[in-house]
Design an enzyme around this catalytic site. Structure first.
Site, short mmCIF file in Angstrom:
data_model
loop_
_atom_site.label_atom_id
_atom_site.label_comp_id
_atom_site.label_asym_id
_atom_site.label_seq_id
_atom_site.Cartn_x
_atom_site.Cartn_y
_atom_site.Cartn_z
N ILE A 1 16.68 16.75 -5.12
CA ILE A 1 15.11 16.70 -4.94
C ILE A 1 14.62 17.38 -3.96
CG2 ILE A 1 13.28 17.53 -6.56
CD1 ILE A 1 15.02 16.39 -8.91
N ASP B 1 7.64 2.64 2.25
CA ASP B 1 8.10 2.04 1.00
C ASP B 1 7.26 2.73 0.26
OD1 ASP B 1 8.01 0.97 -1.60
OD2 ASP B 1 9.28 -0.92 -1.09
N ASN C 1 7.89 12.35 -5.09
CA ASN C 1 8.55 13.11 -5.39
C ASN C 1 9.60 11.74 -5.03
OD1 ASN C 1 11.03 14.97 -5.98
ND2 ASN C 1 12.30 13.64 -3.74
N ARG D 1 -4.46 8.76 -2.21
CA ARG D 1 -4.93 7.91 -1.72
C ARG D 1 -5.82 8.11 -0.15
NH1 ARG D 1 -9.01 4.93 -4.33
NH2 ARG D 1 -10.08 4.89 -2.57
N TYR E 1 10.60 3.79 -17.20
CA TYR E 1 10.22 4.96 -16.25
C TYR E 1 9.33 6.32 -17.25
CZ TYR E 1 12.62 9.85 -14.62
OH TYR E 1 12.88 11.21 -13.75
N LYS F 1 5.87 8.01 -16.23
CA LYS F 1 6.38 9.65 -15.79
C LYS F 1 5.23 9.99 -16.72
CE LYS F 1 9.99 11.02 -12.76
NZ LYS F 1 9.45 11.14 -11.25
N1 LIG Z 1 17.74 14.58 -11.62
C1 LIG Z 1 17.32 14.42 -12.72
O1 LIG Z 1 17.86 14.78 -13.02
C2 LIG Z 1 15.65 14.47 -12.51
C3 LIG Z 1 15.29 14.88 -13.36
C4 LIG Z 1 13.73 14.91 -13.52
C5 LIG Z 1 13.32 14.07 -12.77
N2 LIG Z 1 13.36 13.60 -12.07
C6 LIG Z 1 12.63 13.34 -10.59
O2 LIG Z 1 12.32 14.16 -9.64
C7 LIG Z 1 12.19 12.26 -8.20
C8 LIG Z 1 13.71 13.29 -6.82
O3 LIG Z 1 14.61 12.83 -8.15
P1 LIG Z 1 16.49 12.56 -6.99
O4 LIG Z 1 16.92 12.42 -8.31
O5 LIG Z 1 16.76 13.64 -6.39
O6 LIG Z 1 16.32 11.44 -7.14
P2 LIG Z 1 17.21 10.76 -5.22
O7 LIG Z 1 17.79 9.49 -5.99
O8 LIG Z 1 17.77 11.94 -4.69
O9 LIG Z 1 16.17 10.60 -4.64
C9 LIG Z 1 15.52 9.89 -4.41
C10 LIG Z 1 14.85 9.32 -3.45
O10 LIG Z 1 13.57 8.77 -3.78
C11 LIG Z 1 13.90 7.71 -2.06
N3 LIG Z 1 12.75 6.11 -2.59
C12 LIG Z 1 13.41 5.08 -3.55
N4 LIG Z 1 12.40 4.38 -3.60
C13 LIG Z 1 11.70 3.82 -2.76
C14 LIG Z 1 10.73 3.97 -2.22
N5 LIG Z 1 10.05 2.63 -2.53
N6 LIG Z 1 10.20 4.28 -1.08
C15 LIG Z 1 10.23 5.62 -0.57
N7 LIG Z 1 11.00 6.09 -0.73
C16 LIG Z 1 12.48 5.79 -2.16
C17 LIG Z 1 15.47 7.46 -2.65
O11 LIG Z 1 15.65 6.61 -1.29
C18 LIG Z 1 15.60 8.58 -2.58
O12 LIG Z 1 16.46 8.98 -0.93
C19 LIG Z 1 12.71 11.24 -9.38
O13 LIG Z 1 10.75 11.72 -9.35
C20 LIG Z 1 12.81 11.77 -10.26
O14 LIG Z 1 12.31 10.87 -11.02
C21 LIG Z 1 14.93 13.85 -11.24
#
Ligand SMILES: NC(=O)c1ccc[n+]([C@@H]2O[C@H](COP(=O)([O-])OP(=O)(O)OC[C@H]3O[C@@H](n4cnc5c(N)ncnc54)[C@H](O)[C@@H]3O)[C@@H](O)[C@H]2O)c1
Length: 265
Positions: free
Chosen positions: A24, A66, A92, A125, A155, A159
Protein backbone atom coordinates in the site's frame (compact mmCIF):
# COMPACT_ATOMS: atom_id res chain seq x y z
CA UNK A 1 -8.16 17.34 -14.45
CA UNK A 2 -4.68 16.88 -13.07
CA UNK A 3 -4.23 17.89 -9.42
CA UNK A 4 -1.01 19.73 -10.28
CA UNK A 5 -3.01 22.29 -12.27
CA UNK A 6 -5.20 23.08 -9.26
CA UNK A 7 -4.30 26.37 -7.48
CA UNK A 8 -2.29 25.74 -4.33
CA UNK A 9 -1.02 22.28 -5.30
CA UNK A 10 2.56 23.47 -4.47
CA UNK A 11 4.30 20.73 -6.45
CA UNK A 12 7.77 21.65 -5.06
CA UNK A 13 6.93 20.07 -1.70
CA UNK A 14 7.75 16.74 -0.07
CA UNK A 15 5.45 13.88 0.91
CA UNK A 16 6.39 11.30 3.53
CA UNK A 17 4.90 7.80 3.51
CA UNK A 18 5.66 5.60 6.52
CA UNK A 19 5.66 1.86 5.96
CA UNK A 20 6.54 2.94 2.45
CA UNK A 21 8.19 -0.32 1.43
CA UNK A 22 4.91 -2.25 1.73
CA UNK A 23 2.38 -2.77 -1.05
CA UNK A 24 0.00 0.00 0.00
CA UNK A 25 2.88 2.35 0.85
CA UNK A 26 4.46 1.92 -2.59
CA UNK A 27 1.13 2.55 -4.34
CA UNK A 28 0.59 5.70 -2.26
CA UNK A 29 4.13 6.90 -3.06
CA UNK A 30 3.58 6.39 -6.79
CA UNK A 31 0.35 8.41 -6.59
CA UNK A 32 1.83 11.26 -4.52
CA UNK A 33 4.84 11.55 -6.86
CA UNK A 34 2.35 13.06 -9.35
CA UNK A 35 1.91 16.24 -7.29
CA UNK A 36 4.95 16.44 -4.98
CA UNK A 37 8.55 17.13 -5.98
CA UNK A 38 9.79 14.29 -3.79
CA UNK A 39 8.22 11.39 -1.95
CA UNK A 40 10.13 9.91 0.98
CA UNK A 41 9.52 6.28 1.88
CA UNK A 42 10.13 5.64 5.58
CA UNK A 43 10.46 2.01 6.63
CA UNK A 44 12.16 -0.18 9.22
CA UNK A 45 13.06 -2.69 6.48
CA UNK A 46 16.13 -1.12 4.86
CA UNK A 47 16.58 -3.62 2.05
CA UNK A 48 12.92 -3.44 1.00
CA UNK A 49 12.87 0.35 1.35
CA UNK A 50 15.97 0.87 -0.80
CA UNK A 51 14.63 -1.52 -3.41
CA UNK A 52 11.20 0.14 -3.48
CA UNK A 53 12.69 3.62 -3.86
CA UNK A 54 14.92 2.44 -6.74
CA UNK A 55 12.00 0.74 -8.49
CA UNK A 56 9.71 3.78 -8.14
CA UNK A 57 12.18 6.21 -9.74
CA UNK A 58 14.01 9.52 -9.35
CA UNK A 59 11.40 11.39 -7.32
CA UNK A 60 11.35 8.76 -4.56
CA UNK A 61 13.84 8.67 -1.65
CA UNK A 62 14.20 6.23 1.22
CA UNK A 63 14.92 6.95 4.89
CA UNK A 64 15.30 4.03 7.30
CA UNK A 65 13.50 4.55 10.62
CA UNK A 66 11.53 2.75 13.28
CA UNK A 67 8.41 4.88 13.61
CA UNK A 68 7.71 3.52 17.10
CA UNK A 69 11.00 4.97 18.42
CA UNK A 70 10.93 8.72 19.20
CA UNK A 71 14.69 9.15 18.57
CA UNK A 72 14.49 7.36 15.25
CA UNK A 73 11.46 9.49 14.26
CA UNK A 74 13.32 12.69 15.21
CA UNK A 75 16.32 11.67 13.07
CA UNK A 76 14.00 10.77 10.17
CA UNK A 77 12.25 14.16 10.43
CA UNK A 78 15.60 16.03 10.35
CA UNK A 79 16.72 14.09 7.27
CA UNK A 80 13.38 14.55 5.50
CA UNK A 81 13.15 18.28 6.26
CA UNK A 82 16.60 18.76 4.73
CA UNK A 83 15.06 17.62 1.41
CA UNK A 84 12.37 20.32 1.39
CA UNK A 85 9.17 21.51 3.07
CA UNK A 86 6.84 18.66 3.99
CA UNK A 87 3.27 19.16 2.73
CA UNK A 88 1.95 15.64 3.17
CA UNK A 89 2.45 13.03 5.89
CA UNK A 90 0.89 9.61 5.33
CA UNK A 91 0.97 7.46 8.46
CA UNK A 92 0.76 4.09 6.75
CA UNK A 93 3.09 1.80 8.75
CA UNK A 94 0.93 -0.78 10.49
CA UNK A 95 0.44 -4.44 11.23
CA UNK A 96 -1.89 -6.73 13.15
CA UNK A 97 -0.82 -9.55 15.45
CA UNK A 98 -3.18 -11.66 17.61
CA UNK A 99 -6.53 -12.75 16.22
CA UNK A 100 -8.63 -12.77 19.40
CA UNK A 101 -8.73 -10.78 22.63
CA UNK A 102 -8.20 -14.10 24.43
CA UNK A 103 -4.86 -14.54 22.60
CA UNK A 104 -3.74 -10.96 23.18
CA UNK A 105 -0.86 -10.60 25.63
CA UNK A 106 0.03 -7.24 27.20
CA UNK A 107 3.12 -7.20 24.93
CA UNK A 108 1.00 -7.62 21.81
CA UNK A 109 -1.44 -4.97 23.03
CA UNK A 110 1.40 -2.47 23.55
CA UNK A 111 3.21 -3.35 20.32
CA UNK A 112 0.08 -2.99 18.16
CA UNK A 113 -0.78 0.32 19.82
CA UNK A 114 2.79 1.56 19.43
CA UNK A 115 2.88 0.84 15.69
CA UNK A 116 -0.72 1.56 14.65
CA UNK A 117 -1.45 4.57 16.88
CA UNK A 118 1.47 6.06 18.79
CA UNK A 119 3.78 6.12 15.74
CA UNK A 120 1.33 8.42 13.92
CA UNK A 121 1.37 10.79 16.90
CA UNK A 122 5.20 10.76 16.98
CA UNK A 123 5.54 11.40 13.24
CA UNK A 124 2.95 14.17 13.26
CA UNK A 125 4.56 15.98 16.21
CA UNK A 126 8.00 15.72 14.58
CA UNK A 127 6.72 17.30 11.35
CA UNK A 128 3.97 19.66 12.52
CA UNK A 129 5.96 22.87 11.99
CA UNK A 130 6.67 22.11 8.36
CA UNK A 131 3.09 20.94 7.80
CA UNK A 132 1.85 24.27 9.21
CA UNK A 133 4.31 26.25 7.07
CA UNK A 134 3.08 24.50 3.91
CA UNK A 135 -0.59 24.44 5.06
CA UNK A 136 -0.24 20.73 4.46
CA UNK A 137 -2.14 17.66 5.53
CA UNK A 138 -1.92 14.32 7.28
CA UNK A 139 -3.57 11.18 5.97
CA UNK A 140 -3.76 8.32 8.45
CA UNK A 141 -4.22 4.82 7.08
CA UNK A 142 -6.76 3.31 9.46
CA UNK A 143 -8.84 0.23 8.64
CA UNK A 144 -12.41 -1.05 8.73
CA UNK A 145 -11.08 -2.69 11.91
CA UNK A 146 -11.16 0.80 13.43
CA UNK A 147 -14.88 1.11 12.60
CA UNK A 148 -16.13 -2.32 13.68
CA UNK A 149 -14.95 -5.67 15.00
CA UNK A 150 -13.40 -8.09 12.48
CA UNK A 151 -10.83 -9.75 14.78
CA UNK A 152 -7.31 -8.49 15.60
CA UNK A 153 -8.41 -6.68 18.81
CA UNK A 154 -5.30 -4.69 19.73
CA UNK A 155 -4.92 -3.56 16.11
CA UNK A 156 -8.63 -2.75 15.97
CA UNK A 157 -8.52 -0.62 19.13
CA UNK A 158 -5.39 1.15 17.86
CA UNK A 159 -6.98 1.91 14.47
CA UNK A 160 -10.07 3.32 16.25
CA UNK A 161 -7.65 5.48 18.22
CA UNK A 162 -5.96 6.54 14.98
CA UNK A 163 -9.32 7.73 13.60
CA UNK A 164 -9.76 9.79 16.76
CA UNK A 165 -6.19 11.14 16.55
CA UNK A 166 -7.19 12.34 13.07
CA UNK A 167 -10.01 14.39 14.61
CA UNK A 168 -7.73 15.69 17.38
CA UNK A 169 -5.27 17.03 14.79
CA UNK A 170 -8.06 18.46 12.62
CA UNK A 171 -9.64 20.40 15.47
CA UNK A 172 -6.49 21.67 17.17
CA UNK A 173 -4.37 22.38 14.09
CA UNK A 174 -7.03 23.61 11.70
CA UNK A 175 -6.30 27.21 12.70
CA UNK A 176 -2.71 26.65 11.53
CA UNK A 177 -3.97 25.43 8.16
CA UNK A 178 -3.20 21.74 8.72
CA UNK A 179 -5.86 19.27 7.59
CA UNK A 180 -6.06 15.68 8.86
CA UNK A 181 -8.06 12.83 7.38
CA UNK A 182 -8.09 9.04 7.61
CA UNK A 183 -8.88 6.34 5.12
CA UNK A 184 -10.25 3.01 6.30
CA UNK A 185 -9.47 0.26 3.80
CA UNK A 186 -11.26 -3.06 3.82
CA UNK A 187 -9.29 -6.17 2.84
CA UNK A 188 -6.47 -5.13 0.51
CA UNK A 189 -4.62 -7.67 -1.61
CA UNK A 190 -1.07 -7.23 -0.19
CA UNK A 191 1.95 -9.14 1.11
CA UNK A 192 0.50 -8.72 4.63
CA UNK A 193 -1.94 -11.49 3.59
CA UNK A 194 0.78 -13.83 2.28
CA UNK A 195 0.64 -16.38 5.13
CA UNK A 196 -3.18 -16.44 5.12
CA UNK A 197 -3.29 -16.69 1.30
CA UNK A 198 -0.85 -19.62 1.45
CA UNK A 199 -2.95 -21.39 4.09
CA UNK A 200 -6.12 -20.69 2.09
CA UNK A 201 -5.54 -19.70 -1.57
CA UNK A 202 -9.25 -18.78 -1.86
CA UNK A 203 -9.10 -16.25 1.00
CA UNK A 204 -9.76 -13.20 -1.22
CA UNK A 205 -12.58 -14.91 -3.15
CA UNK A 206 -14.17 -15.99 0.15
CA UNK A 207 -13.81 -12.49 1.58
CA UNK A 208 -15.29 -10.93 -1.58
CA UNK A 209 -18.76 -12.33 -0.86
CA UNK A 210 -19.08 -9.97 2.13
CA UNK A 211 -18.24 -6.92 0.02
CA UNK A 212 -21.15 -5.20 -1.78
CA UNK A 213 -18.94 -4.58 -4.83
CA UNK A 214 -18.08 -8.29 -4.93
CA UNK A 215 -14.33 -7.79 -4.69
CA UNK A 216 -11.63 -6.78 -2.23
CA UNK A 217 -9.58 -3.57 -2.43
CA UNK A 218 -6.41 -3.01 -4.49
CA UNK A 219 -3.49 -0.90 -3.17
CA UNK A 220 -4.14 1.59 -6.02
CA UNK A 221 -7.72 2.15 -4.72
CA UNK A 222 -6.29 3.27 -1.36
CA UNK A 223 -3.63 5.38 -3.08
CA UNK A 224 -6.19 7.34 -5.14
CA UNK A 225 -8.20 8.18 -2.01
CA UNK A 226 -5.02 9.34 -0.24
CA UNK A 227 -4.04 11.40 -3.30
CA UNK A 228 -7.41 13.14 -3.26
CA UNK A 229 -7.42 13.84 0.50
CA UNK A 230 -3.86 15.20 0.34
CA UNK A 231 -4.67 17.46 -2.63
CA UNK A 232 -6.15 20.95 -2.70
CA UNK A 233 -9.31 19.36 -4.16
CA UNK A 234 -10.02 18.31 -0.56
CA UNK A 235 -9.23 21.75 0.88
CA UNK A 236 -12.50 21.91 2.86
CA UNK A 237 -12.28 18.33 4.12
CA UNK A 238 -10.71 17.66 7.52
CA UNK A 239 -11.36 15.34 10.46
CA UNK A 240 -13.04 12.70 8.31
CA UNK A 241 -12.53 8.99 7.86
CA UNK A 242 -13.17 7.78 4.33
CA UNK A 243 -13.83 4.05 4.04
CA UNK A 244 -12.17 2.55 0.95
CA UNK A 245 -13.82 -0.78 1.49
CA UNK A 246 -15.88 -1.77 -1.55
CA UNK A 247 -18.96 -1.07 0.59
CA UNK A 248 -18.20 -3.37 3.56
CA UNK A 249 -19.02 -0.78 6.24
CA UNK A 250 -22.23 0.33 4.45
CA UNK A 251 -24.15 -2.82 5.41
CA UNK A 252 -24.56 -6.52 4.86
CA UNK A 253 -26.33 -7.67 1.70
CA UNK A 254 -26.71 -11.24 2.96
CA UNK A 255 -28.38 -10.05 6.17
CA UNK A 256 -30.58 -7.65 4.18
CA UNK A 257 -31.66 -10.59 2.01
CA UNK A 258 -32.55 -12.62 5.13
CA UNK A 259 -34.52 -9.77 6.68
CA UNK A 260 -36.32 -8.67 3.53
CA UNK A 261 -36.65 -12.08 1.86
CA UNK A 262 -35.82 -10.28 -1.41
CA UNK A 263 -33.58 -11.89 -4.02
CA UNK A 264 -32.60 -8.43 -5.21
CA UNK A 265 -29.80 -8.27 -2.60
N1 LIG B 1 -3.61 -5.18 3.73
C1 LIG B 1 -4.83 -4.97 4.20
O1 LIG B 1 -5.75 -5.77 4.01
C2 LIG B 1 -5.12 -3.70 4.98
C3 LIG B 1 -6.46 -3.40 5.27
C4 LIG B 1 -6.74 -2.24 6.00
C5 LIG B 1 -5.72 -1.42 6.42
N2 LIG B 1 -4.41 -1.74 6.13
C6 LIG B 1 -3.37 -0.85 6.63
O2 LIG B 1 -2.61 -0.37 5.54
C7 LIG B 1 -1.28 -0.09 5.99
C8 LIG B 1 -0.26 -0.77 5.09
O3 LIG B 1 -0.50 -2.15 5.11
P1 LIG B 1 0.13 -3.19 4.06
O4 LIG B 1 -0.90 -4.22 3.81
O5 LIG B 1 0.73 -2.47 2.90
O6 LIG B 1 1.24 -3.83 4.98
P2 LIG B 1 2.73 -4.29 4.64
O7 LIG B 1 3.09 -5.28 5.69
O8 LIG B 1 2.80 -4.69 3.19
O9 LIG B 1 3.54 -2.94 4.85
C9 LIG B 1 3.76 -2.38 6.10
C10 LIG B 1 5.14 -1.76 6.07
O10 LIG B 1 5.36 -1.14 7.36
C11 LIG B 1 6.71 -1.38 7.70
N3 LIG B 1 6.89 -1.26 9.16
C12 LIG B 1 6.50 -2.14 10.11
N4 LIG B 1 6.88 -1.73 11.32
C13 LIG B 1 7.53 -0.55 11.13
C14 LIG B 1 8.18 0.36 12.02
N5 LIG B 1 8.22 0.14 13.34
N6 LIG B 1 8.75 1.48 11.50
C15 LIG B 1 8.71 1.71 10.15
N7 LIG B 1 8.13 0.87 9.27
C16 LIG B 1 7.53 -0.25 9.76
C17 LIG B 1 7.00 -2.80 7.20
O11 LIG B 1 8.39 -3.05 7.08
C18 LIG B 1 6.26 -2.80 5.88
O12 LIG B 1 7.10 -2.40 4.80
C19 LIG B 1 -1.21 -0.56 7.45
O13 LIG B 1 -1.41 0.52 8.33
C20 LIG B 1 -2.38 -1.52 7.55
O14 LIG B 1 -2.89 -1.62 8.86
C21 LIG B 1 -4.09 -2.86 5.41
Amino acid sequence: MSTTSFPGAAPHTVAIVTGGAGDIGRAIAARLARDHALVVLVDIDEAAGEQAARALGEAIRFIAADVTDPLSVAAMAREALALGPVRTLVNNAGAARAVSLHDTTPEIWRADNALNLEAAFLCFRALEESLAATRGSVVNIASVNGLGVYGHPAYSAAKAGLIHLTRLIAVEYGRLGIRANAVAPGTVRTQAWEARAQANPAVFEEAARWYPLGRVVDPADVAEAVGFLASPLARAITGTCLPVDCGLSAGQGELARTFSQSDHY
